[in-house]
Design a protein around this motif. Sequence first.
Motif, PDB file in Angstrom:
ATOM      1  N   GLU A  47      69.543  62.531  -6.099  1.00 12.47           N
ATOM      2  CA  GLU A  47      69.900  61.141  -5.804  1.00 12.47           C
ATOM      3  C   GLU A  47      69.220  60.158  -6.754  1.00 12.47           C
ATOM      4  O   GLU A  47      69.572  58.984  -6.799  1.00 12.47           O
TER       5      GLU A  47
ATOM      6  N   TRP B  45      63.688  58.388   2.796  1.00  9.50           N
ATOM      7  CA  TRP B  45      64.180  57.062   2.421  1.00  9.50           C
ATOM      8  C   TRP B  45      64.053  56.866   0.918  1.00  9.50           C
ATOM      9  O   TRP B  45      63.041  57.211   0.321  1.00  9.50           O
ATOM     10  N   ASN B  46      65.091  56.291   0.347  1.00  6.02           N
ATOM     11  CA  ASN B  46      65.101  55.966  -1.080  1.00  6.02           C
ATOM     12  C   ASN B  46      65.203  54.444  -1.180  1.00  6.02           C
ATOM     13  O   ASN B  46      66.284  53.873  -1.120  1.00  6.02           O
TER      14      ASN B  46
ATOM     15  N   ARG C 291      70.747  48.096  -1.526  1.00  5.42           N
ATOM     16  CA  ARG C 291      71.202  49.080  -0.542  1.00  5.42           C
ATOM     17  C   ARG C 291      70.167  50.201  -0.475  1.00  5.42           C
ATOM     18  O   ARG C 291      69.810  50.795  -1.493  1.00  5.42           O
TER      19      ARG C 291
ATOM     20  N   HIS D 285      69.186  53.856   0.868  1.00 11.68           N
ATOM     21  CA  HIS D 285      69.782  55.110   1.337  1.00 11.68           C
ATOM     22  C   HIS D 285      68.757  55.932   2.123  1.00 11.68           C
ATOM     23  O   HIS D 285      67.554  55.902   1.832  1.00 11.68           O
TER      24      HIS D 285
ATOM     25  N   ARG E 195      68.354  60.006   3.692  1.00 13.10           N
ATOM     26  CA  ARG E 195      68.892  61.372   3.743  1.00 13.10           C
ATOM     27  C   ARG E 195      68.225  62.111   4.899  1.00 13.10           C
ATOM     28  O   ARG E 195      66.996  62.104   5.028  1.00 13.10           O
TER      29      ARG E 195
ATOM     30  N   VAL F  77      73.810  61.703   4.667  1.00 13.37           N
ATOM     31  CA  VAL F  77      73.298  60.530   3.965  1.00 13.37           C
ATOM     32  C   VAL F  77      73.882  59.274   4.593  1.00 13.37           C
ATOM     33  O   VAL F  77      75.088  59.196   4.861  1.00 13.37           O
TER      34      VAL F  77
ATOM     35  N   TRP G  56      73.143  54.625   4.843  1.00 11.22           N
ATOM     36  CA  TRP G  56      72.520  53.514   4.117  1.00 11.22           C
ATOM     37  C   TRP G  56      72.575  52.251   4.965  1.00 11.22           C
ATOM     38  O   TRP G  56      73.314  52.154   5.952  1.00 11.22           O
TER      39      TRP G  56
ATOM     40  N   ASP H  88      72.207  47.807   4.075  1.00 11.32           N
ATOM     41  CA  ASP H  88      72.012  46.768   3.083  1.00 11.32           C
ATOM     42  C   ASP H  88      71.002  45.747   3.581  1.00 11.32           C
ATOM     43  O   ASP H  88      71.043  45.327   4.745  1.00 11.32           O
TER      44      ASP H  88
END
Length: 429
Positions: free
Chosen positions: A295, A378-379, A410, A412, A414, A424, A426, A428
């Motif tokens: 990712e 978390w990304n 945003r 994301h 997982r 996955v 997300w 905003d």
Amino acid sequence: MLFRSLLILVHPTDSAPELLAEEVDSITADVAAWFEEVSYGKVWLNWTVTNWYALDEASHSRQIVYQAAAADGHDLTQYDRMVVGLHGYTGRSSSTQGIHFYNVTTDDGDVQMLVSRCDVKGFANTSASRRTLTHELGHSFGLSHAMFNGSLTGEVDQYGNQLDTMGSSPGWRHFGAAYKHQMGWLDDQQVELVTQSGEYTLRTIEGEAPHALRISKGIVERVKNGEVITEEHFLFLEVREPPETDDAPGDDSSRPGDLNVTTGALNGVIVNHVRPVDQFGYNKWVVTALDATPETPTASSGDFQLLQGRTFSDSEAGIHITALNVTDNETTVRIVLGEQSANVAPTITSVEAVPDNAGFLFSVDATDSDGDGLAIFWNFEAGLNQLYSPERKGDGTPLEHTFPDDEGRRVHVRVSDMRGGGAVGWVDV
């Protein structure tokens, strides 16, 4: 095994060597100690150092370099490794792959050497010269580059593994487990062959009791010169000592016995695709590290390790690897061989971000019908070509995070069931 090594020192005629004898001795001593350390005491380099030779054509004509050493009384047939230290020359260092015959023309006739040969441009009393020398000497043992197959361009970076001296390591890193196994520095017990599903232990290859794993991907066919060749491919799993960040200015020596210094990499499992190749008469491995955090696509490694709770799957070969518990010295992985058709992936019901002081409180509502424990990743800020570094990621739910600016983004998340299933979502902000 003892390797007799000759270091030939060269500089251009319009300059004078700036290296003192004790500095040269320090370089050779450090490299010798490094090889003894990474080979677990199986390799010793016995160095002989020549006088300085002033040669203008040395950067592209090796004959005059070896002729100068022979004329100075050095018996070129008595060495296993031949290194040319080009002080004051710029350009790219190089090496032979393994050992080869090479003829040197002298006034007394031809001298035939059976030796590996390499040169180091910009030879100086720096950690960079030391690392370059160990990299080129790695080729003398028949090692290929430590490559990386990222997901940014779909191309393989020939030097992409930043945690391996045969790659583009900014620190003085060990060779990988596959290369150590190729050279016999790690035996079949230390690089265990996995033939059935189960939980297995990995230990750092820099430690006192290194332990890696290898899994057969099966027989692969390819065409070479119109002939169909079959060869067995493997996945090699290894873990490394946690990298440390060097905050001190200047050139860090990273000498043997000191902590390896690098930045940006995460602590997790390295998954390597390993295939055999016959090159210049040598049967050897070609090793390519695979990206376990796709990712955050990057051209070179830095965030490529399989993190705790994450699963890497080679669906074609039916191999599924989950990092169950990752520590500094020992890591447990679950390996499942064969298809996992009975496993049902988790589902995400909602993802929320609630303002909390200067940041946000992130949470995800996810379920798994199989009753597996879920791992949450978390990304927050890792975009294209950015590393999956600790300050940009998070684990668990709920989780607080503060951004460095007010730009919208945003985020994301997982969710992994640690058995190959994932989802996955997300939100905003």
